[in-house]
Design a protein around this motif. Structure first.
Motif, short mmCIF file in Angstrom:
data_model
loop_
_atom_site.label_atom_id
_atom_site.label_comp_id
_atom_site.label_asym_id
_atom_site.label_seq_id
_atom_site.Cartn_x
_atom_site.Cartn_y
_atom_site.Cartn_z
N LEU A 1 0.87 -0.66 0.31
CA LEU A 1 0.06 -0.03 -0.16
C LEU A 1 0.91 0.99 0.43
N ARG A 2 0.37 1.99 -1.56
CA ARG A 2 0.91 3.36 -1.01
C ARG A 2 0.55 3.87 -0.87
N LYS A 3 0.86 5.58 -0.20
CA LYS A 3 -0.64 6.77 0.58
C LYS A 3 0.47 7.93 -0.40
N VAL A 4 -1.16 8.38 -1.52
CA VAL A 4 -0.79 9.50 -1.72
C VAL A 4 -1.10 11.08 -0.80
N ASN A 5 -0.56 12.14 -0.95
CA ASN A 5 -1.38 12.96 -0.20
C ASN A 5 -2.11 13.52 -1.42
N MET A 6 -2.82 13.73 -1.42
CA MET A 6 -4.10 14.89 -2.07
C MET A 6 -4.22 16.78 -1.14
N GLN A 7 -3.17 16.36 -0.36
CA GLN A 7 -3.67 18.26 -0.92
C GLN A 7 -2.99 18.72 -1.27
N ILE A 8 -3.09 19.89 -1.25
CA ILE A 8 -1.97 21.30 -2.09
C ILE A 8 -1.00 21.37 -1.61
N VAL A 9 0.59 21.62 -2.74
CA VAL A 9 1.54 21.45 -2.10
C VAL A 9 1.93 22.34 -2.49
N THR A 10 3.10 23.48 -1.50
CA THR A 10 3.59 24.40 -2.04
C THR A 10 4.68 24.39 -1.94
N MET A 11 5.70 24.71 -3.55
CA MET A 11 6.86 23.83 -3.98
C MET A 11 6.91 25.15 -4.23
N GLN B 1 6.98 15.17 -7.57
CA GLN B 1 7.27 16.41 -6.93
C GLN B 1 8.79 16.91 -6.98
N PHE B 2 9.41 15.94 -7.72
CA PHE B 2 10.91 16.32 -7.98
C PHE B 2 10.43 17.28 -9.88
N ALA B 3 9.64 15.96 -10.53
CA ALA B 3 9.60 15.79 -11.87
C ALA B 3 8.27 17.27 -11.63
N VAL B 4 7.63 17.80 -11.04
CA VAL B 4 6.83 18.99 -11.20
C VAL B 4 8.41 20.17 -10.44
N SER B 5 8.81 20.24 -9.67
CA SER B 5 10.01 21.32 -9.71
C SER B 5 10.60 21.37 -10.78
N GLN B 6 11.17 20.24 -11.32
CA GLN B 6 12.34 20.56 -12.23
C GLN B 6 11.81 21.08 -13.44
N MET B 7 10.73 20.93 -13.80
CA MET B 7 9.41 21.39 -15.01
C MET B 7 9.26 22.79 -15.12
N ALA B 8 8.91 22.94 -13.37
CA ALA B 8 8.92 24.83 -13.17
C ALA B 8 10.16 25.58 -13.61
N LEU C 1 10.14 28.36 -16.45
CA LEU C 1 10.72 29.56 -15.59
C LEU C 1 12.06 30.06 -16.46
N ARG C 2 13.34 29.35 -17.10
CA ARG C 2 14.04 29.98 -17.86
C ARG C 2 13.36 30.42 -19.13
N SER C 3 12.13 29.49 -19.56
CA SER C 3 12.04 29.66 -21.25
C SER C 3 10.90 30.90 -20.66
N ILE C 4 10.47 31.00 -20.16
CA ILE C 4 9.65 32.31 -19.53
C ILE C 4 9.88 33.33 -19.34
N ILE C 5 12.09 33.79 -18.29
CA ILE C 5 12.61 34.73 -19.06
C ILE C 5 13.05 35.52 -20.29
N GLY C 6 13.69 33.84 -21.22
CA GLY C 6 14.13 34.07 -22.36
C GLY C 6 13.31 35.02 -23.25
N LYS C 7 11.41 34.54 -23.11
CA LYS C 7 11.23 35.33 -24.31
C LYS C 7 10.31 36.45 -23.64
N SER C 8 10.38 36.84 -21.96
CA SER C 8 9.87 38.14 -22.06
C SER C 8 10.81 39.59 -22.19
#
Length: 296
Positions: free
Chosen positions: A60-70, A109-116, A120-127
Motif C-alpha cells: 500500500l502506497r499512500k498519496v497526499n491529496m493536499q495542495i503542495v507549496t513548492m 514532486q521532483f518532476a514538477v520541480s524540474q518542470m517549473a 521559468l527559464r523559458s519564460i525569462i528568455g521570451k519576455s
C-alpha cells in the motif's frame, strides 16, 4: 487432549491477530491508498479510514491529496531585450489521480520541480524586462500553462504559479532610477509651465480690468505696501510702476483754456490800417493839396 486443543486454538488466534495486525492499514482523510498486489496495480483506490491488505502480498502506497507549496529556486537568465535577471517563483499543485501519480512518474514532486525550473527559464528568455516587472499576471498564466500541460499525464494539477521576485544588476537599478528621476523632472516642468500659462492668462485679464479703471492700479499698489510692511522690515523696497506716474501726472495737470477763434487775414489787415496814424497813410514828402489838384 483438551489442552492440545486449547493450545492449538491459542496458536491459531495468535496467528490471526498477527495477520490482522500485519494487514491492517489506516488511510488519513487527506490521503488515498494505492494497492500493488504482487507488483500489479489494483483497480480500487483505498479511501480514508481503516483498510486491510494481504500481508507480504499487497503493498500500500499512500498519496497526499493536499495542495503542495513548492518554491522554485532562483533562475538566472537573459531577457529578450538582453538584460540579465534572476527570477524565483512558487508553485501550488495537488494530486488529482493517485494511481497515475504512483504509476506514471517515479517522483511527481521532483518532476514538477524540474518542470517549473525549465519553464521559468523559458519564460525569462521570451519576455522583456518591463513585462517581468509590471505584467506578472500574464507571465504567471503562461508559466502555469507550460507546467500544467505535462503534469496532467502524471495525475497532478497545477493550481497556481506566482513569480515572487525579480533581481536586477546594480547598474540596471541605477539606470532605472535615473530614468524615473528624469520622468518626474519632466512632469514637474510641464506642470510648472502649465501653471505659468494659467497665471499669465489671469494676469492678462487683471491688466485689462485695471486699464479700464486706473485707480485700481493704485489700490493694488497700496495692498502690496501693506503686505510688505507686515514683515516688519527696516528697509522697504517698493517697485513704482510707470503707469501710476502717468496717471498721477495726468491728474495734476490744470484744465487747458478754450482755444481762441481764428482771425481772418482781411479783417486783421483792416484793423491794422485803422489803428495806424493818418500821417503814415501818405508817403513822405507828398503834398496833400497837390494831390488833390492832380486828382481834379
Amino acid at each position: 487432549m483438551v489442552e492440545e486443543l486449547v493450545a492449538a486454538g491459542v496458536s491459531v488466534a495468535s496467528v490471526g491477530i498477527v495477520y490482522v495486525m500485519a494487514g491492517a492499514r489506516v488511510v488519513k482523510q487527506y490521503e488515498r491508498g494505492v494497492v500493488l498486489r504482487l507488483g500489479r496495480l489494483r483497480s480500487d483506490v483505498r479511501g480514508p479510514g481503516f483498510t486491510m491488505v494481504v500481508p507480504f502480498v499487497d503493498k500500500l502506497r499512500k498519496v497526499n491529496m493536499q495542495i503542495v507549496t513548492m518554491p522554485v529556486p532562483a533562475q538566472e537568465g537573459i531577457t529578450r531585450d538582453n538584460v540579465t535577471v534572476r527570477v524565483d517563483a512558487v508553485v501550488y499543485f495537488k494530486v488529482v489521480d493517485a494511481a497515475d501519480a504512483v504509476i506514471q512518474v517515479e517522483d511527481y514532486q521532483f518532476a514538477v520541480s524540474q518542470m517549473a525550473q525549465t519553464s521559468l527559464r523559458s519564460i525569462i528568455g521570451k519576455s522583456d524586462l518591463d513585462d517581468l516587472l509590471s505584467n506578472r499576471e500574464k507571465l504567471n498564466q503562461g508559466l502555469e500553462l507550460m507546467i500544467d500541460s505535462p503534469a496532467m499525464g502524471w495525475g497532478v494539477q497545477i493550481d497556481r504559479v506566482e513569480i515572487k521576485d525579480v533581481s536586477l544588476p546594480e547598474t540596471m537599478k541605477r539606470s532605472m532610477a535615473r530614468q524615473a528621476e528624469a520622468d518626474r523632472e519632466r512632469r514637474a516642468r510641464v506642470i510648472n509651465a502649465d501653471a505659468e500659462l494659467q497665471a499669465s492668462k489671469k494676469l492678462a485679464e487683471a491688466a485689462g480690468v485695471m486699464s479700464e479703471q486706473p485707480a485700481a492700479l493704485q489700490l493694488r499698489l497700496l495692498q502690496t505696501v501693506v503686505a510688505v510692511a507686515a514683515e516688519k522690515n527696516s528697509t522697504l523696497v517698493l517697485p513704482f510702476p510707470v503707469e501710476l506716474l502717468r496717471f498721477l501726472e495726468r491728474a495734476q495737470q490744470p484744465a487747458a483754456p478754450a482755444p481762441e477763434q481764428p482771425v481772418r487775414a482781411s479783417e486783421g489787415v483792416e484793423q491794422s490800417v485803422r489803428e495806424q496814424p493818418s500821417s503814415l497813410a501818405l508817403p513822405l514828402g507828398s503834398d496833400p493839396e497837390g494831390s488833390k489838384t492832380r486828382q481834379d
